[in-house]
Design a protein around this motif. Sequence first.
Motif, PDB file in Angstrom:
ATOM      1  N   ASN A  20       0.803  -1.230   0.000  1.00 16.51           N
ATOM      2  CA  ASN A  20       0.000   0.000   0.000  1.00 16.51           C
ATOM      3  C   ASN A  20       0.835   1.279   0.000  1.00 16.51           C
ATOM      4  O   ASN A  20       0.275   2.375   0.074  1.00 16.51           O
ATOM      5  CB  ASN A  20      -0.941   0.004   1.211  1.00 16.51           C
ATOM      6  N   LEU A  21       2.145   1.162  -0.094  1.00 14.74           N
ATOM      7  CA  LEU A  21       2.995   2.349  -0.053  1.00 14.74           C
ATOM      8  C   LEU A  21       2.729   3.303  -1.215  1.00 14.74           C
ATOM      9  O   LEU A  21       2.829   4.527  -1.068  1.00 14.74           O
ATOM     10  CB  LEU A  21       4.472   1.939  -0.070  1.00 14.74           C
ATOM     11  N   HIS A  22       2.390   2.751  -2.373  1.00 14.35           N
ATOM     12  CA  HIS A  22       2.280   3.592  -3.568  1.00 14.35           C
ATOM     13  C   HIS A  22       0.936   4.297  -3.708  1.00 14.35           C
ATOM     14  O   HIS A  22       0.814   5.255  -4.480  1.00 14.35           O
ATOM     15  CB  HIS A  22       2.535   2.752  -4.826  1.00 14.35           C
ATOM     16  N   TYR A  78       5.994  -9.215  -7.834  1.00 12.00           N
ATOM     17  CA  TYR A  78       5.355  -7.924  -7.578  1.00 12.00           C
ATOM     18  C   TYR A  78       6.408  -6.842  -7.350  1.00 12.00           C
ATOM     19  O   TYR A  78       6.270  -5.710  -7.833  1.00 12.00           O
ATOM     20  CB  TYR A  78       4.433  -8.032  -6.363  1.00 12.00           C
ATOM     21  N   GLY A  79       7.467  -7.181  -6.617  1.00 12.06           N
ATOM     22  CA  GLY A  79       8.528  -6.213  -6.361  1.00 12.06           C
ATOM     23  C   GLY A  79       9.216  -5.759  -7.639  1.00 12.06           C
ATOM     24  O   GLY A  79       9.460  -4.559  -7.844  1.00 12.06           O
ATOM     25  N   ILE A  80       9.527  -6.709  -8.520  1.00 14.68           N
ATOM     26  CA  ILE A  80      10.158  -6.374  -9.799  1.00 14.68           C
ATOM     27  C   ILE A  80       9.248  -5.467 -10.632  1.00 14.68           C
ATOM     28  O   ILE A  80       9.694  -4.486 -11.242  1.00 14.68           O
ATOM     29  CB  ILE A  80      10.487  -7.659 -10.591  1.00 14.68           C
ATOM     30  N   VAL A  81       7.966  -5.791 -10.647  1.00 12.46           N
ATOM     31  CA  VAL A  81       7.006  -5.014 -11.439  1.00 12.46           C
ATOM     32  C   VAL A  81       6.910  -3.578 -10.929  1.00 12.46           C
ATOM     33  O   VAL A  81       6.872  -2.626 -11.725  1.00 12.46           O
ATOM     34  CB  VAL A  81       5.617  -5.685 -11.412  1.00 12.46           C
ATOM     35  N   GLN A  82       6.886  -3.391  -9.604  1.00 11.02           N
ATOM     36  CA  GLN A  82       6.752  -2.038  -9.063  1.00 11.02           C
ATOM     37  C   GLN A  82       7.981  -1.179  -9.360  1.00 11.02           C
ATOM     38  O   GLN A  82       7.860   0.028  -9.591  1.00 11.02           O
ATOM     39  CB  GLN A  82       6.485  -2.093  -7.559  1.00 11.02           C
ATOM     40  N   LEU A  87       9.151   3.571 -14.272  1.00 11.23           N
ATOM     41  CA  LEU A  87       9.642   4.064 -15.562  1.00 11.23           C
ATOM     42  C   LEU A  87       8.511   4.396 -16.530  1.00 11.23           C
ATOM     43  O   LEU A  87       8.766   4.904 -17.624  1.00 11.23           O
ATOM     44  CB  LEU A  87      10.566   3.020 -16.203  1.00 11.23           C
ATOM     45  N   THR A  88       7.273   4.124 -16.154  1.00 14.99           N
ATOM     46  CA  THR A  88       6.150   4.320 -17.073  1.00 14.99           C
ATOM     47  C   THR A  88       5.757   5.791 -17.160  1.00 14.99           C
ATOM     48  O   THR A  88       5.804   6.520 -16.168  1.00 14.99           O
ATOM     49  CB  THR A  88       4.926   3.506 -16.627  1.00 14.99           C
ATOM     50  N   THR A  89       5.340   6.197 -18.356  1.00 17.62           N
ATOM     51  CA  THR A  89       4.916   7.591 -18.554  1.00 17.62           C
ATOM     52  C   THR A  89       3.659   7.712 -19.410  1.00 17.62           C
ATOM     53  O   THR A  89       3.058   8.784 -19.469  1.00 17.62           O
ATOM     54  CB  THR A  89       6.032   8.409 -19.230  1.00 17.62           C
ATOM     55  N   SER A  90       3.251   6.633 -20.073  1.00 16.83           N
ATOM     56  CA  SER A  90       2.084   6.695 -20.956  1.00 16.83           C
ATOM     57  C   SER A  90       0.946   5.862 -20.391  1.00 16.83           C
ATOM     58  O   SER A  90       1.146   5.013 -19.512  1.00 16.83           O
ATOM     59  CB  SER A  90       2.443   6.178 -22.352  1.00 16.83           C
ATOM     60  N   ILE A 160      10.080   2.591  -6.380  1.00 16.09           N
ATOM     61  CA  ILE A 160      11.324   1.819  -6.287  1.00 16.09           C
ATOM     62  C   ILE A 160      11.524   1.294  -4.864  1.00 16.09           C
ATOM     63  O   ILE A 160      11.888   0.125  -4.660  1.00 16.09           O
ATOM     64  CB  ILE A 160      12.525   2.680  -6.728  1.00 16.09           C
ATOM     65  N   ILE A 161      11.280   2.152  -3.874  1.00 16.18           N
ATOM     66  CA  ILE A 161      11.393   1.721  -2.471  1.00 16.18           C
ATOM     67  C   ILE A 161      10.449   0.551  -2.202  1.00 16.18           C
ATOM     68  O   ILE A 161      10.815  -0.446  -1.569  1.00 16.18           O
ATOM     69  CB  ILE A 161      11.083   2.898  -1.524  1.00 16.18           C
ATOM     70  N   GLN A 162       9.227   0.675  -2.693  1.00 14.56           N
ATOM     71  CA  GLN A 162       8.236  -0.385  -2.507  1.00 14.56           C
ATOM     72  C   GLN A 162       8.700  -1.700  -3.133  1.00 14.56           C
ATOM     73  O   GLN A 162       8.618  -2.766  -2.510  1.00 14.56           O
ATOM     74  CB  GLN A 162       6.905   0.041  -3.134  1.00 14.56           C
ATOM     75  N   GLY A 163       9.194  -1.629  -4.362  1.00 17.52           N
ATOM     76  CA  GLY A 163       9.629  -2.834  -5.054  1.00 17.52           C
ATOM     77  C   GLY A 163      10.790  -3.521  -4.361  1.00 17.52           C
ATOM     78  O   GLY A 163      10.796  -4.749  -4.197  1.00 17.52           O
ATOM     79  N   VAL A 164      11.772  -2.746  -3.928  1.00 14.96           N
ATOM     80  CA  VAL A 164      12.941  -3.314  -3.245  1.00 14.96           C
ATOM     81  C   VAL A 164      12.523  -3.983  -1.933  1.00 14.96           C
ATOM     82  O   VAL A 164      12.978  -5.087  -1.607  1.00 14.96           O
ATOM     83  CB  VAL A 164      13.997  -2.224  -2.991  1.00 14.96           C
TER      84      VAL A 164
END
Length: 397
Positions: A20-22, A78-82, A87-90, A160-164
């Motif tokens: 839920n961090l994001h 899930y971590g890798i995906v977050q 990097l997404t912008t569109s 990034i923090i969430q994914g790591v």
Amino acid sequence: MKKEVKKILAFSGLIWIIANLHHPVTPSYFTGLKLPDHIFGTSYAAMVFAIFITAPVWGSIGDKGKRKLTLVIATFFYGIVQISFSLTTSVWSILVFRVLAGVGAGGFQVSLMSALVDVSKREESKVIMANYSAILSVCSAIGFLIGGMLGYLTPQTVFIIQGVCMIFLSLGIKIFLKETNPQQRVDAKKTKFIWNIVKDKKKSEGVFNLWIITFLFITFFVGLAYSGNNNAFNYYLKAELNMLPVVNGIWKALTGIVGLIANLSINVWIINKTDIKKSMVFILFFNAIFAYLLFLNDSIVPFFLYSFLFFTLYTILLPILQGFAVEGEMKDIGFMSGMFNAIKAFGEMIGAIVAGFSYNLSSKMPFLIAAISLGIAFILSFLSYLRDERGEGESCI
């Protein structure tokens, strides 16, 4: 309470904090990219669509004696995906990575519920689900609060923090958690996917009796109402009230604490002292009323008051639904947990889409749709209760 149950509950808490961090920073991320208003709903819908598709699969794989493995893979993925999501912008790249996040989220949602049932006595399962829901509620709120505080960083940094953190947690599960379902059933030669059961008329009739179908419809409409309300609420705070992410975080922390207290007191009382189906009827009725009052009021104080009551009742309702999903002896726990999470996710997907597009018509329209959806769930629950009173209903799951 068994030691293994406590360990799973502890890992559950950490997973829900990180997952839920994001949320508090995502609206700022979308508005900063100047994306269309519907993205807050459609991106969430993309994620829960993936949960809907994959949850029964995760559950069936776990039933084959691989519960721990599914949990490790799901959290790591899930971590890798977050991290990649940063990097997404569109619009399209966001939707793709939300789908991938849903694949991982579906895995750990199903695996956590199933693992708890694996290591619990049958008569304790509903109380354990109440404890799990309490942890889910308060830890999700803590995640929101921490995410709101991290909102002063860039949203990409928070992702990034969430994914790591989720990757490290996956490694912790691998090291410290035992396999909760080590024994494969003798008759379970083939993993029971949903399409295998639907194609077999005899199996289908045995699994999907009248009560289960009614229960799944109730779950669908509750998921639709909660998702639409929650997504609209998060976006409303930013777009209409121009509040900072930390406000949303503090709000979720407050409702989470109240939810924790409710789960450990009201829910335990409902499970031990009342007719659970009858209690569900009353909860759905009042939740529909509060959702409608939320739609009617534009002032800030009533808006927050009715939102508070709405979310509190939802935290009471969720473990009741989870308890129905995992009780019984005739069906694989992972499969039924997967079905519950799939239907719940399907409702959340529809709710998010409807909320996203109805928000363009009126910022309060999603709250009206939530009230209508809960009204339908109330009617279904009431009719099911009447069938039981007349002795016409099916036995519980």
